[in-house]
Design an enzyme around this catalytic site. Structure first.
Site, PDB file in Angstrom:
ATOM      1  N   LYS A 290      35.428-103.751 -91.171  1.00  0.00           N
ATOM      2  CA  LYS A 290      34.728-104.399 -92.285  1.00  0.00           C
ATOM      3  C   LYS A 290      35.216-103.941 -93.663  1.00  0.00           C
ATOM      4  O   LYS A 290      35.158-104.701 -94.618  1.00  0.00           O
ATOM      5  CB  LYS A 290      33.221-104.143 -92.179  1.00  0.00           C
ATOM      6  CG  LYS A 290      32.560-104.939 -91.070  1.00  0.00           C
ATOM      7  CD  LYS A 290      31.058-104.776 -91.092  1.00  0.00           C
ATOM      8  CE  LYS A 290      30.422-105.519 -89.936  1.00  0.00           C
ATOM      9  NZ  LYS A 290      28.982-105.505 -89.944  1.00  0.00           N
ATOM     10  N   ASP A 326      25.799-109.949 -93.945  1.00  0.00           N
ATOM     11  CA  ASP A 326      24.938-108.906 -93.360  1.00  0.00           C
ATOM     12  C   ASP A 326      23.763-108.570 -94.269  1.00  0.00           C
ATOM     13  O   ASP A 326      22.628-108.412 -93.815  1.00  0.00           O
ATOM     14  CB  ASP A 326      25.740-107.601 -93.162  1.00  0.00           C
ATOM     15  CG  ASP A 326      26.584-107.626 -91.901  1.00  0.00           C
ATOM     16  OD1 ASP A 326      26.256-108.405 -90.986  1.00  0.00           O
ATOM     17  OD2 ASP A 326      27.566-106.866 -91.843  1.00  0.00           O
ATOM     18  N   GLY A 352      27.852 -98.244 -91.747  1.00  0.00           N
ATOM     19  CA  GLY A 352      28.117 -99.558 -92.341  1.00  0.00           C
ATOM     20  C   GLY A 352      26.852-100.370 -92.562  1.00  0.00           C
ATOM     21  O   GLY A 352      26.660-100.966 -93.638  1.00  0.00           O
ATOM     22  N   GLY A 456      15.948-106.203 -84.400  1.00  0.00           N
ATOM     23  CA  GLY A 456      17.194-106.577 -85.068  1.00  0.00           C
ATOM     24  C   GLY A 456      17.702-107.981 -84.754  1.00  0.00           C
ATOM     25  O   GLY A 456      18.751-108.380 -85.263  1.00  0.00           O
TER      26      GLY A 456
HETATM   27  P1  NAP Z   1      28.268 -96.943 -87.962  1.00  0.00           P
HETATM   28  O1  NAP Z   1      28.920 -97.395 -89.222  1.00  0.00           O
HETATM   29  O2  NAP Z   1      29.095 -96.328 -86.897  1.00  0.00           O
HETATM   30  O3  NAP Z   1      27.115 -95.886 -88.373  1.00  0.00           O
HETATM   31  C1  NAP Z   1      26.327 -95.236 -87.415  1.00  0.00           C
HETATM   32  C2  NAP Z   1      25.315 -94.325 -88.108  1.00  0.00           C
HETATM   33  O4  NAP Z   1      24.442 -93.835 -87.096  1.00  0.00           O
HETATM   34  C3  NAP Z   1      25.940 -93.121 -88.784  1.00  0.00           C
HETATM   35  O5  NAP Z   1      25.183 -92.810 -89.924  1.00  0.00           O
HETATM   36  C4  NAP Z   1      25.815 -92.038 -87.718  1.00  0.00           C
HETATM   37  O6  NAP Z   1      25.671 -90.745 -88.239  1.00  0.00           O
HETATM   38  C5  NAP Z   1      24.500 -92.401 -87.078  1.00  0.00           C
HETATM   39  N1  NAP Z   1      24.448 -91.926 -85.710  1.00  0.00           N
HETATM   40  C6  NAP Z   1      25.289 -92.241 -84.708  1.00  0.00           C
HETATM   41  N2  NAP Z   1      24.919 -91.624 -83.566  1.00  0.00           N
HETATM   42  C7  NAP Z   1      23.825 -90.866 -83.873  1.00  0.00           C
HETATM   43  C8  NAP Z   1      23.001 -89.998 -83.117  1.00  0.00           C
HETATM   44  N3  NAP Z   1      23.229 -89.779 -81.826  1.00  0.00           N
HETATM   45  N4  NAP Z   1      21.948 -89.414 -83.750  1.00  0.00           N
HETATM   46  C9  NAP Z   1      21.723 -89.633 -85.055  1.00  0.00           C
HETATM   47  N5  NAP Z   1      22.491 -90.444 -85.834  1.00  0.00           N
HETATM   48  C10 NAP Z   1      23.522 -91.054 -85.239  1.00  0.00           C
HETATM   49  O7  NAP Z   1      27.491 -98.152 -87.269  1.00  0.00           O
HETATM   50  P2  NAP Z   1      26.780 -99.419 -87.971  1.00  0.00           P
HETATM   51  O8  NAP Z   1      27.721-100.524 -88.129  1.00  0.00           O
HETATM   52  O9  NAP Z   1      26.042 -98.945 -89.176  1.00  0.00           O
HETATM   53  O10 NAP Z   1      25.785 -99.876 -86.810  1.00  0.00           O
HETATM   54  C11 NAP Z   1      24.718 -99.057 -86.430  1.00  0.00           C
HETATM   55  C12 NAP Z   1      23.743 -99.802 -85.539  1.00  0.00           C
HETATM   56  O11 NAP Z   1      23.234-100.941 -86.182  1.00  0.00           O
HETATM   57  C13 NAP Z   1      24.321-100.291 -84.223  1.00  0.00           C
HETATM   58  O12 NAP Z   1      23.388-100.050 -83.220  1.00  0.00           O
HETATM   59  C14 NAP Z   1      24.487-101.761 -84.422  1.00  0.00           C
HETATM   60  O13 NAP Z   1      24.363-102.494 -83.218  1.00  0.00           O
HETATM   61  C15 NAP Z   1      23.320-102.055 -85.346  1.00  0.00           C
HETATM   62  N6  NAP Z   1      23.610-103.257 -86.166  1.00  0.00           N
HETATM   63  C16 NAP Z   1      22.766-104.312 -86.046  1.00  0.00           C
HETATM   64  C17 NAP Z   1      23.014-105.443 -86.789  1.00  0.00           C
HETATM   65  C18 NAP Z   1      22.116-106.644 -86.638  1.00  0.00           C
HETATM   66  O14 NAP Z   1      22.533-107.726 -87.046  1.00  0.00           O
HETATM   67  N7  NAP Z   1      20.927-106.514 -86.108  1.00  0.00           N
HETATM   68  C19 NAP Z   1      24.093-105.494 -87.668  1.00  0.00           C
HETATM   69  C20 NAP Z   1      24.909-104.370 -87.794  1.00  0.00           C
HETATM   70  C21 NAP Z   1      24.653-103.245 -87.030  1.00  0.00           C
HETATM   71  P3  NAP Z   1      26.912 -89.787 -88.547  1.00  0.00           P
HETATM   72  O15 NAP Z   1      27.310 -90.080 -89.953  1.00  0.00           O
HETATM   73  O16 NAP Z   1      26.374 -88.428 -88.352  1.00  0.00           O
HETATM   74  O17 NAP Z   1      27.983 -90.143 -87.557  1.00  0.00           O
END
Ligand code: NAP
Length: 488
Positions: A290, A326, A352, A456
């Site tokens: 992204k 988004d 993200g 979500g």
């Molecule tokens: P990302 O950029 O990889 O960010 C993940 C975040 O979660 C980071 O801040 C990470 O912390 C934290 N994290 C990961 N594993 C963890 C754990 N075990 N305990 C505590 N914190 C943890 O991912 P993203 O794109 O933001 O997506 C995150 C989630 O949102 C996913 O589940 C995705 O499916 C969902 N999502 C949903 C939609 C929707 O349309 N509903 C859209 C986008 C995303 P660190 O910095 O410490 O690694």
């Protein structure tokens, strides 16, 4: 009329490929989807004596192959044994015999008569830069009815090479193996491949193979043609993404001649040329691209610049424009639930998805504090978006109105996990943006404490519907999209 001329305008054949031991093949043959055109039977593990009964049984035309280990198969015998299995297949009524270009067997075609010959070439490592020249050399062979060229796609440009090859000729089956190659299997009828191979049983016989059912039902294979407009999803990995299903069902609902395919890619460096050369109308962008895609864009909406991320690219002629659907999709379901003005919001996670909330919520009049497992990342986001940050454990006593959970904790398959203990849940609404499953352990815990919840799914449908509208200019069938997401 020459054989080649008669092949013009023929539909792309759907070939179900099955392999294994004779017993397995017998049951696999009985399970082949009847909407298949031809069946490829891999004789690698079938002794000559068992060939006749296997090949003679099905009513659909059979393509018989016997692949050596060096060609990606299971056959370990000599060329005499291999040749006699394929001769037996021809005698039993196989319509086609597939022989490898350069193999000894391909020098004595008459012995496989009356079956017709597919001369094939595979590369399990990559797509060589001289693919076109190799194909020309292959075409010097005589007595061949169909040619088959199957390299492995490692980058988006390899898909362009496949399409270019198909533009040259009418007697060619060409597609690419591997995850990046999946798109070429779906787009075979759009690019003019004479046939495509699909998994005829539970197990694929080649890397990246799509099932017969998915090609027919999800991708509407039979209605794809060179007129079909192409869109897709850019990211890696994409194997479990729901987006192809969601967008294709939306196209089908409105009878739009569009298709949406996975474009799995490690990098975005050849995205521009790829979209322009293949006339891809638009792509959704997901992890991990992204941010990187911004360097490929000619224009971007202001929000993309603010957030530093695009999840949608629309091509207009030779220009690419970036959008971010988004952020609006994340906020719209919230606005419907509660007035956001003066709310104290806790953001869990600083990745993200959290970025959109961090930048947008202050504009709605909220006070936002971000908590993240890695404190440095929380600090960095807080600094960029002008919000506060807190230490993870301090959240235990932090009062808030609304908690937005943006970490993957609780997502399939680890559905019992929660990012924070139940006792930390308070306020009037808990919003978990995970959509798979829609009901996470966190949301169940919140409800058990009498707190309202939001999942979500609406966000996911919202961002996809907005992409659909940017691609096609047509209102998205949101009800269909909601139904798809709620029934997976
Ligand atoms: P990302 O950029 O990889 O960010 C993940 C975040 O979660 C980071 O801040 C990470 O912390 C934290 N994290 C990961 N594993 C963890 C754990 N075990 N305990 C505590 N914190 C943890 O991912 P993203 O794109 O933001 O997506 C995150 C989630 O949102 C996913 O589940 C995705 O499916 C969902 N999502 C949903 C939609 C929707 O349309 N509903 C859209 C986008 C995303 P660190 O910095 O410490 O690694």
């Amino acid at each position: 009329m020459s054989e080649l001329a008669s092949q013009k305008n023929e539909p792309c054949r759907l070939i179900a490929s099955i392999g294994g031991e004779p017993d397995h093949l017998v049951s696999a043959l009985s399970l082949v989807d009847p909407r298949t055109d031809w069946i490829e039977v891999r004789l690698d593990q079938v002794p000559k004596d068992a060939v006749q009964s296997l090949i003679a049984a099905p009513s659909l035309p059979i393509v018989a192959t016997c692949r050596r280990k060096q060609d990606g198969g299971q056959f370990e015998g000599d060329e005499i044994e291999r040749g006699s299995r394929l001769e037996a297949a021809s005698r039993a009524g196989a319509a086609w015999i597939d022989l490898e270009w350069g193999s000894d067997l391909a020098r004595h075609l008459q012995r496989f008569s009356p079956a017709r010959i597919i001369l094939s070439w595979h590369d399990f490592n990559g797509t060589p830069p001289d693919l076109g020249a190799r194909f020309q050399a292959m075409r010097a062979a005589s007595g061949i009815s169909l040619f088959k060229v199957v390299p492995t796609a490692r980058r988006l440009h390899d898909l362009v090479a496949i399409r270019d090859l198909l533009r040259e000729t009418d007697d060619l089956i060409a597609f690419a193996m591997g995850e990046t190659g999946v798109a070429s299997r779906v787009l075979a009828p759009v690019w003019g491949s004479r046939a495509i191979y699909a998994a005829g049983a539970e197990q694929a016989t080649a890397p990246g193979q799509v099932s017969v059912g998915a090609l027919l039902d999800q991708y509407r294979f039979r209605s794809l043609s060179p007129r079909t407009r192409m869109s897709g999803l850019l990211g890696r990995p994409l194997g479990h993404s729901l987006s192809p299903r969601l967008h294709n069902e939306a196209y089908a609902t409105l009878s739009l001649d569009w298709v949406y395919v996975p474009f799995e890619s490690e990098s975005v460096e050849d995205l521009r040329d790829f979209m322009i050369a293949l006339e891809i109308s638009g792509v959704s962008v997901t992890l991990p691209h992204k941010e990187q895609v911004l360097s490929e864009l000619d224009e971007m909406e202001p929000l993309v610049r603010d957030l530093g991320a695009a999840n949608t690219i629309v091509r207009s002629g030779g220009r690419l424009r970036g959008h971010n659907t988004d952020a609006e999709a994340a906020l719209a379901p919230l606005r419907k639930r509660i007035p956001l003005q003066d709310k104290k919001v806790v953001l869990l996670g600083a990745g993200g998805a959290a970025r959109a909330f961090a930048f947008m919520l202050p504009r709605e009049g909220c006070t936002v504090t971000v908590y993240n497992r890695t404190e440095e990342r929380a600090k960095a986001l807080a600094c960029q978006a002008g919000i506060a940050w807190g230490r993870w454990n301090d959240l235990a006593a932090d009062p808030y109105d609304l908690l937005i959970q943006t970490t993957p904790v609780g997502m399939h398959p680890r559905v019992e996990e929660m990012p924070v203990p139940r006792e930390w849940l308070r306020g009037s609404l808990i919003y978990d943006i995970i959509y798979n499953p829609a009901e996470t352990a966190l949301l169940r815990a919140a409800r058990s404490r009498g707190i309202e919840t939001l999942d979500g799914v609406e966000m996911f449908v919202g961002q996809a519907a907005a992409q659909f509208e940017l691609f096609t200019g047509v209102n998205a069938p949101r009800e269909t999209m909601n139904r798809v997401m709620r029934t997976v």
